[in-house]
Design a protein around this motif. Structure first.
Motif, short mmCIF file in Angstrom:
data_model
loop_
_atom_site.label_atom_id
_atom_site.label_comp_id
_atom_site.label_asym_id
_atom_site.label_seq_id
_atom_site.Cartn_x
_atom_site.Cartn_y
_atom_site.Cartn_z
N VAL A 58 0.86 -1.31 -0.22
CA VAL A 58 0.12 0.11 0.08
C VAL A 58 0.94 1.29 0.12
O VAL A 58 2.15 1.30 0.14
CB VAL A 58 -0.93 -0.02 1.20
CG1 VAL A 58 -1.83 -1.28 1.32
CG2 VAL A 58 -0.08 0.05 2.66
N GLU A 59 0.29 2.49 -0.36
CA GLU A 59 0.93 3.58 -0.18
C GLU A 59 0.77 4.30 0.97
O GLU A 59 -0.49 4.41 1.63
CB GLU A 59 0.44 4.43 -1.44
CG GLU A 59 1.13 5.88 -1.55
CD GLU A 59 0.35 6.84 -0.93
OE1 GLU A 59 0.95 8.03 -0.56
OE2 GLU A 59 -0.92 6.82 -0.60
N ARG A 60 1.78 4.92 1.77
CA ARG A 60 1.74 5.76 2.96
C ARG A 60 2.63 6.96 2.73
O ARG A 60 3.74 6.65 2.53
CB ARG A 60 2.08 5.02 4.04
CG ARG A 60 1.16 3.87 4.66
CD ARG A 60 1.65 3.64 5.92
NE ARG A 60 0.82 2.60 6.25
CZ ARG A 60 1.30 1.60 7.35
NH1 ARG A 60 2.21 1.82 8.07
NH2 ARG A 60 0.49 0.53 7.75
N ASP A 61 2.22 8.00 2.53
CA ASP A 61 3.13 9.30 2.66
C ASP A 61 3.93 9.36 1.49
O ASP A 61 5.11 9.61 1.45
CB ASP A 61 3.87 9.35 3.98
CG ASP A 61 2.84 9.53 5.16
OD1 ASP A 61 2.04 10.23 5.16
OD2 ASP A 61 3.49 8.97 6.16
N GLY A 62 3.51 9.00 0.32
CA GLY A 62 4.28 8.80 -1.03
C GLY A 62 5.34 7.48 -1.08
O GLY A 62 5.98 7.87 -1.91
N GLU A 63 5.11 6.71 -0.28
CA GLU A 63 6.04 5.66 -0.17
C GLU A 63 5.09 4.22 -0.21
O GLU A 63 4.13 4.31 0.06
CB GLU A 63 7.03 5.54 0.92
CG GLU A 63 7.84 6.75 1.05
CD GLU A 63 8.50 7.00 2.56
OE1 GLU A 63 9.67 7.47 2.36
OE2 GLU A 63 8.05 6.21 3.40
N ILE A 64 6.08 3.17 -0.73
CA ILE A 64 5.00 1.82 -0.62
C ILE A 64 5.57 1.12 0.53
O ILE A 64 6.88 0.81 0.75
CB ILE A 64 5.30 1.17 -2.22
CG1 ILE A 64 4.58 2.14 -3.22
CG2 ILE A 64 4.86 -0.21 -2.19
CD1 ILE A 64 4.81 1.49 -4.39
#
Length: 163
Positions: A58-64
């Protein structure tokens, strides 16, 4: 001559595989990503005891991030505790992250972890696939195609034996 001690650890090769990922999703493209691990997690991975069948990215704060991947605690005498299902950051180039997140938001695709392996340098990597979910009919067709390929190979292999 000194004999090298054989180790049960994997220096390079497959550590965990998600076979259901390829069955449940039609994989459109794959890429290799680095993964941030702690020392005992790497040792446990080298023993090949990890499970990623229920894992997803998933994506969190522009990171995977890789979620729900199970890496058991290392029992090699080191007293270290870590969360076996902790979220683990995946290392990708910014362009790759943007491409994957764009495909997820626009096409409704999913980021599926396909396997965890060690490359030639001994660095842990995750193979990520951009996949579209298969319907029940598609899964049946996939099984039929796979069975036919196996039967066809068997027939060709046994072709000249009974002439």
């Amino acid at each position: 001559m000194a004999e090298k001690k054989k180790s049960s650890m994997i220096s390079h090769g497959l550590a965990a595989q998600n076979r259901k990922g390829r069955f449940n999703y039609e994989i459109l493209e794959t890429t290799e990503a680095g993964i941030v691990l702690k020392g005992p997690e790497v040792k446990s991975l080298r023993l090949g005891r990890a499970t990623i069948t229920e894992a997803y990215a998933v994506e969190r704060d522009g990171e995977i991030w890789l979620l729900n991947a199970y890496i058991p605690e290392y029992q090699g005498g080191v007293l270290s505790r870590f969360d076996t299902r902790a979220p683990r950051k995946l290392l990708l180039h910014k362009k790759q992250v943007v491409h994957y997140l764009d495909a997820v938001s626009r096409d409704g695709a999913s980021i599926v972890p396909l396997d965890v392996h060690f490359n030639e340098r001994g660095v842990a990597k995750v193979t990520l696939g951009l996949g579209r979910g298969r319907k029940k009919e598609d899964k049946r067709q996939h099984i039929a195609d796979r069975d036919w390929q196996r039967d066809k190979a068997r027939l060709l292999r046994n072709k000249g034996r009974y002439d």
